[in-house]
Design a protein around this motif. Structure first.
Motif, PDB file in Angstrom:
ATOM      1  N   GLY B 251      16.352  12.990 -71.177  1.00 39.57           N
ATOM      2  CA  GLY B 251      17.283  13.187 -72.053  1.00 39.57           C
ATOM      3  C   GLY B 251      17.964  11.808 -72.772  1.00 39.57           C
ATOM      4  O   GLY B 251      18.109  11.405 -74.006  1.00 39.57           O
ATOM      5  N   LEU B 252      17.957  10.819 -71.632  1.00 36.95           N
ATOM      6  CA  LEU B 252      18.049   9.367 -71.994  1.00 36.95           C
ATOM      7  C   LEU B 252      17.015   8.778 -72.830  1.00 36.95           C
ATOM      8  O   LEU B 252      17.358   8.239 -74.070  1.00 36.95           O
ATOM      9  N   PHE B 253      15.742   9.180 -72.528  1.00 34.01           N
ATOM     10  CA  PHE B 253      14.706   8.627 -73.236  1.00 34.01           C
ATOM     11  C   PHE B 253      14.752   9.329 -74.713  1.00 34.01           C
ATOM     12  O   PHE B 253      14.666   8.450 -75.644  1.00 34.01           O
ATOM     13  N   ARG B 254      15.005  10.400 -75.016  1.00 38.90           N
ATOM     14  CA  ARG B 254      15.066  10.875 -76.335  1.00 38.90           C
ATOM     15  C   ARG B 254      16.272  10.288 -76.817  1.00 38.90           C
ATOM     16  O   ARG B 254      16.205  10.146 -78.211  1.00 38.90           O
ATOM     17  N   SER B 255      17.374  10.119 -76.266  1.00 45.51           N
ATOM     18  CA  SER B 255      18.499   9.686 -76.735  1.00 45.51           C
ATOM     19  C   SER B 255      17.971   8.248 -77.626  1.00 45.51           C
ATOM     20  O   SER B 255      18.653   7.660 -78.816  1.00 45.51           O
ATOM     21  N   ILE B 256      17.705   7.362 -76.830  1.00 45.56           N
ATOM     22  CA  ILE B 256      17.297   5.965 -77.041  1.00 45.56           C
ATOM     23  C   ILE B 256      16.265   6.183 -78.294  1.00 45.56           C
ATOM     24  O   ILE B 256      16.334   5.299 -78.971  1.00 45.56           O
ATOM     25  N   LYS B 257      15.283   6.874 -78.234  1.00 42.30           N
ATOM     26  CA  LYS B 257      14.530   7.042 -79.075  1.00 42.30           C
ATOM     27  C   LYS B 257      14.949   7.411 -80.727  1.00 42.30           C
ATOM     28  O   LYS B 257      14.669   6.962 -81.487  1.00 42.30           O
ATOM     29  N   SER B 258      15.959   8.533 -80.333  1.00 41.02           N
ATOM     30  CA  SER B 258      16.678   8.824 -81.671  1.00 41.02           C
ATOM     31  C   SER B 258      17.308   7.824 -82.189  1.00 41.02           C
ATOM     32  O   SER B 258      17.251   7.566 -83.312  1.00 41.02           O
ATOM     33  N   THR B 266      12.423  -2.171 -84.488  1.00 43.54           N
ATOM     34  CA  THR B 266      11.404  -2.195 -83.347  1.00 43.54           C
ATOM     35  C   THR B 266      12.243  -2.323 -82.185  1.00 43.54           C
ATOM     36  O   THR B 266      13.137  -3.153 -82.020  1.00 43.54           O
ATOM     37  N   ASN B 267      11.438  -1.952 -80.929  1.00 48.45           N
ATOM     38  CA  ASN B 267      12.285  -2.125 -79.550  1.00 48.45           C
ATOM     39  C   ASN B 267      12.327  -3.626 -79.458  1.00 48.45           C
ATOM     40  O   ASN B 267      13.179  -3.779 -78.664  1.00 48.45           O
ATOM     41  N   GLU B 268      11.408  -4.305 -79.929  1.00 45.98           N
ATOM     42  CA  GLU B 268      11.509  -5.838 -79.361  1.00 45.98           C
ATOM     43  C   GLU B 268      13.008  -6.392 -80.243  1.00 45.98           C
ATOM     44  O   GLU B 268      13.304  -7.488 -79.800  1.00 45.98           O
ATOM     45  N   ILE B 289      13.353   4.417 -64.948  1.00 40.99           N
ATOM     46  CA  ILE B 289      12.189   5.365 -65.750  1.00 40.99           C
ATOM     47  C   ILE B 289      12.425   5.529 -67.092  1.00 40.99           C
ATOM     48  O   ILE B 289      11.391   5.147 -67.910  1.00 40.99           O
ATOM     49  N   ALA B 290      13.481   5.830 -67.580  1.00 40.69           N
ATOM     50  CA  ALA B 290      13.802   5.929 -69.071  1.00 40.69           C
ATOM     51  C   ALA B 290      13.453   4.741 -69.818  1.00 40.69           C
ATOM     52  O   ALA B 290      12.607   4.686 -70.875  1.00 40.69           O
ATOM     53  N   PHE B 291      13.912   3.582 -69.453  1.00 38.63           N
ATOM     54  CA  PHE B 291      13.700   2.251 -70.077  1.00 38.63           C
ATOM     55  C   PHE B 291      12.405   1.800 -69.996  1.00 38.63           C
ATOM     56  O   PHE B 291      11.862   1.277 -71.147  1.00 38.63           O
ATOM     57  N   ASN B 292      11.811   2.014 -69.023  1.00 41.65           N
ATOM     58  CA  ASN B 292      10.357   1.645 -68.969  1.00 41.65           C
ATOM     59  C   ASN B 292       9.332   2.718 -69.795  1.00 41.65           C
ATOM     60  O   ASN B 292       8.364   1.999 -70.456  1.00 41.65           O
ATOM     61  N   ARG B 293       9.755   3.790 -69.794  1.00 43.53           N
ATOM     62  CA  ARG B 293       9.246   4.780 -70.700  1.00 43.53           C
ATOM     63  C   ARG B 293       9.029   4.349 -72.340  1.00 43.53           C
ATOM     64  O   ARG B 293       8.178   4.661 -73.085  1.00 43.53           O
ATOM     65  N   LEU B 294      10.043   3.404 -72.631  1.00 44.66           N
ATOM     66  CA  LEU B 294      10.179   3.088 -74.095  1.00 44.66           C
ATOM     67  C   LEU B 294       9.877   1.540 -74.066  1.00 44.66           C
ATOM     68  O   LEU B 294      10.048   0.509 -75.041  1.00 44.66           O
ATOM     69  N   GLY B 295       9.300   1.023 -73.030  1.00 46.11           N
ATOM     70  CA  GLY B 295       8.810  -0.205 -73.182  1.00 46.11           C
ATOM     71  C   GLY B 295      10.045  -1.452 -73.157  1.00 46.11           C
ATOM     72  O   GLY B 295       9.928  -2.458 -73.589  1.00 46.11           O
ATOM     73  N   LEU B 296      11.156  -1.068 -72.477  1.00 51.87           N
ATOM     74  CA  LEU B 296      12.308  -1.750 -72.651  1.00 51.87           C
ATOM     75  C   LEU B 296      12.482  -2.300 -71.200  1.00 51.87           C
ATOM     76  O   LEU B 296      13.695  -2.966 -70.758  1.00 51.87           O
ATOM     77  N   PRO B 346      10.106  -1.694 -62.934  1.00 49.95           N
ATOM     78  CA  PRO B 346      10.700  -3.066 -63.359  1.00 49.95           C
ATOM     79  C   PRO B 346      11.767  -3.045 -64.384  1.00 49.95           C
ATOM     80  O   PRO B 346      11.500  -2.613 -65.389  1.00 49.95           O
ATOM     81  N   ILE B 347      12.778  -3.442 -64.234  1.00 54.98           N
ATOM     82  CA  ILE B 347      14.072  -3.855 -64.883  1.00 54.98           C
ATOM     83  C   ILE B 347      14.532  -5.106 -65.025  1.00 54.98           C
ATOM     84  O   ILE B 347      14.492  -5.773 -63.851  1.00 54.98           O
ATOM     85  N   ASN B 348      15.000  -5.563 -65.832  1.00 56.83           N
ATOM     86  CA  ASN B 348      15.667  -7.039 -66.097  1.00 56.83           C
ATOM     87  C   ASN B 348      16.889  -7.139 -65.798  1.00 56.83           C
ATOM     88  O   ASN B 348      17.783  -7.546 -66.850  1.00 56.83           O
ATOM     89  N   VAL B 349      17.403  -7.185 -64.681  1.00 57.01           N
ATOM     90  CA  VAL B 349      18.930  -7.052 -64.184  1.00 57.01           C
ATOM     91  C   VAL B 349      19.397  -8.389 -64.593  1.00 57.01           C
ATOM     92  O   VAL B 349      18.802  -9.346 -64.067  1.00 57.01           O
ATOM     93  N   ILE B 350      20.434  -8.807 -65.169  1.00 56.03           N
ATOM     94  CA  ILE B 350      21.038 -10.146 -65.360  1.00 56.03           C
ATOM     95  C   ILE B 350      21.818 -10.354 -63.894  1.00 56.03           C
ATOM     96  O   ILE B 350      22.682  -9.690 -63.628  1.00 56.03           O
ATOM     97  N   THR B 351      21.175 -11.463 -63.414  1.00 61.11           N
ATOM     98  CA  THR B 351      21.772 -11.926 -62.299  1.00 61.11           C
ATOM     99  C   THR B 351      22.614 -13.159 -62.477  1.00 61.11           C
ATOM    100  O   THR B 351      23.211 -13.810 -61.518  1.00 61.11           O
ATOM    101  N   GLN B 352      22.577 -13.822 -63.502  1.00 61.51           N
ATOM    102  CA  GLN B 352      23.552 -14.861 -63.645  1.00 61.51           C
ATOM    103  C   GLN B 352      24.141 -15.200 -65.096  1.00 61.51           C
ATOM    104  O   GLN B 352      23.329 -14.714 -66.174  1.00 61.51           O
ATOM    105  N   THR B 353      25.375 -15.079 -65.379  1.00 63.48           N
ATOM    106  CA  THR B 353      25.985 -15.161 -66.650  1.00 63.48           C
ATOM    107  C   THR B 353      25.249 -16.508 -67.513  1.00 63.48           C
ATOM    108  O   THR B 353      25.439 -17.620 -67.060  1.00 63.48           O
TER     109      THR B 353
END
Lengths: 205, 383
Positions: B251-258, B266-268, B289-296, B346-353
């Motif tokens: 559902g999240l994957f489809r929501s972001i795609k929509s 583009t995703n970039e 998982i959803a973010f990675n399926r979208l290349g994010l 893999p996701i890119n969690v912000i660890t420093q402001t």
């Protein structure tokens, strides 16, 4: 507002009667909602055991949607892009009161996840989505009364912006022993125009 | 087609009563989450972010309201009042009101509440807010679990684009109550320490409370400095389970795609993701998982639950407002509570402001009933 869309079918559950497109499909006099909806489920050959775990609002919304969608002869092999837009007045208050009762006294404290999960009105949308594999847009709105104008505006906007092919929308109200469900399916082709007059006419059918 | 802007905004929270103060606290990595040992909230100690009673009553007193108002109403009226004042918009027929909440005044069901039980009806809450400010249109109440706050933005956008309204005020709020805490506790979803979204050591959620408001408009003149335009949105169901997220994030994957499709980007182009990140094991994994399926997977991402806890139906609007300020300040705020990656993708969690030039961000939310929402926002001050 002129509409280029159509109402392909409608279903209602009220006064111990279930109707599809204005014709009675099930009726049972003088019994309480919980008994009525179970008897209707059996009579209509619903065959979906998860039904018995649902709270009263979900049972009401689910059965109305099931009667309507079964009649649409959807292809279950293909994905159906049907958005769901529901509304009511009492939200999930019927189940909220049950959860509240389970936490009122510290000596008699028995909150249950099986009840708590139903303390949100949109859970019934989730139940219908699971049965019909609808990965579609969904939203639940609360109004004092049935609000045809809102349903018309919102579903037309979903269709016009290409967010969905069809919209299952309507009113699913359950509050104590009072209940009233009215669902209708909005489509891009058909004969009955999707306008406020027809939405209200079928609601009062 | 005309654009829809999110402009003036307010947050009433444990981290302050206006957006700038709240964002400053986030910049300084101050969390509103604290140990709460108040038996009137819950029978056992919890970690929560609670709005200070005295600060709320002092702020609400400035509104000179007549009559009795519940705590949630005081939060919501205080928040919305400042946004209506900032917008300088007369409340004509062309102005809509959206109220978004999961549980509204649910605390009036408590046997000790002095308010009539009728106040638990969400349409009554809508009416109270409408009457207080004298809106000409009835409130549209959105109650769709934990996606309510972002869904309200999508609804406002649709109403404005279809020409029903020119402007819409949204107020969103939910409270920390026994009702909610006992329910999440029965799910064994509450964490006994400050929540740690996406972290290996995460053990569940904290519940928090907040009221947030925003002015949504089609008028490009007189926008707030941090205004954004809403490029696209999508809300798709998991069609999988009523209380657990889909394992594939469908559902999240489809929501972001929509949302991306409608935004026509583009995703970039996405500079930052303001994710949901409740810190339950399944939710955070599903999002990764959803973010990675979208290349994010490489886009900088945070969850703000480490600052406020999960504020239920208000969380999406609260976090969108922080996102607007994040773009305007060109600053990525650290995902408080995160120590070590604890999801399988893999996701890119912000660890420093850190400062980063930004233009576009993605906001996501997921909730019970299989609901998901994604919305994409773009800065306007450099157009």
């Amino acid at each position: 507002m002129n509409s280029d869309y159509y109402i392909s079918s409608f279903c209602s559950i009220k006064n111990n009667t279930i109707s599809l497109n204005g014709s009675k499909v099930y009726s049972d006099e003088n019994i309480e909602f919980s008994e009525f909806i179970k008897a209707a489920y059996k009579s209509l050959n619903t065959n979906y055991p998860k039904f018995f775990k649902m709270d009263a609002l979900s049972k009401l919304a689910f059965l109305a949607a099931d009667v309507l969608l079964k009649n649409e002869n959807l292809n279950s092999e293909e994905e159906n892009d049907i958005a769901i837009v529901f509304s009511n007045k009492a939200s999930s208050l019927d189940t909220d009161r049950k959860h509240q009762k389970s936490i009122d006294n510290e000596e008699d404290y028995f909150p249950s996840p099986a009840v708590f999960v139903y303390t949100l009105p949109n859970i019934c949308i989730g139940e219908i989505s699971i049965k019909y594999k609808l990965f579609s847009e969904n939203s639940f709105f609360i109004f004092e009364n049935f609000n045809a104008q809102h349903l018309l505006d919102y579903s037309s906007s979903l269709l016009a912006t290409g967010k969905t092919d069809k919209v299952l929308c309507g009113w699913v109200e359950l509050d104590g022993d009072q209940y009233d469900a009215y669902l209708y399916l909005v489509t891009k082709t058909g004969t009955t125009t999707h306008n406020k007059k027809n939405i209200i006419k079928f609601y009062n059918t | 087609m005309s654009k829809v802007y999110l402009s003036y905004n307010n947050i009433v929270s444990s981290l302050g009563f206006d957006s700038k103060t709240v964002v400053n606290n986030i910049h300084n990595e101050v969390s509103g989450l604290q140990l709460v040992e108040d038996k009137s909230k819950f029978s056992q100690p919890i970690i929560s972010s609670i709005i200070d009673e005295k600060t709320l009553s002092d702020s609400f007193a400035k509104l000179k309201a007549e009559g009795n108002f519940t705590r949630l109403e005081q939060m919501m009226l205080t928040s919305l009042n400042s946004v209506i004042e900032a917008s300088k918009i007369p409340l004509t027929k062309r102005v809509g009101l959206i109220v978004s909440t999961t549980k509204g005044n649910i605390d009036v069901l408590d046997k000790n509440s002095e308010f009539p039980k009728e106040r638990a009806y969400l349409d009554v809450l809508g009416q109270v807010i409408k009457d207080f400010f004298k809106f000409q249109n009835d409130a549209i109440v959105v109650s769709n679990a934990c996606v309510s706050g972002v869904l309200a933005l999508a609804v406002a956008k649709r109403y404005i684009k279809s020409g029903v309204y020119d402007h819409v005020f949204i107020v969103s709020g939910d409270m920390v109550t026994k009702f909610i805490l006992s329910g999440f506790n029965s799910f064994q979803a509450l964490s006994s320490e400050r929540c740690k979204p996406y972290c290996k050591n995460r053990t569940g959620i904290n519940i928090g409370e907040v009221a947030a408001s925003v002015f949504v408009t089609n008028d490009k003149l007189n926008l707030a400095e941090e205004a954004v335009t809403i490029l696209g949105e999508g809300s798709c169901n998991d069609a999988n389970h009523i209380s657990g997220p889909s394992r594939t994030g469908e559902g999240l994957f489809r929501s972001i795609k929509s949302a991306i499709k409608e935004a026509n980007i583009t995703n970039e182009r996405i500079d930052y993701i303001s994710a949901h990140g409740t810190a339950t094991p399944f939710n955070d994994e599903m999002e990764a998982i959803a973010f990675n399926r979208l290349g994010l997977g490489e886009v900088p991402l945070n969850s703000l639950k480490g600052y406020f806890g999960h504020t239920l139906g208000a969380s999406g609007l609260l976090e969108t407002i922080i996102g607007m300020h994040s773009l305007n300040n060109n600053t990525l705020y650290t995902s408080l509570g995160f120590e070590e990656l604890g999801v399988s993708q893999p996701i890119n969690v912000i660890t420093q402001t850190t400062t980063k030039k930004m233009d576009i961000f993605l906001k996501t939310a997921s909730g019970f009933g299989g609901s998901n929402l994604a919305a994409i926002f773009k800065k306007v001050n450099n157009e």
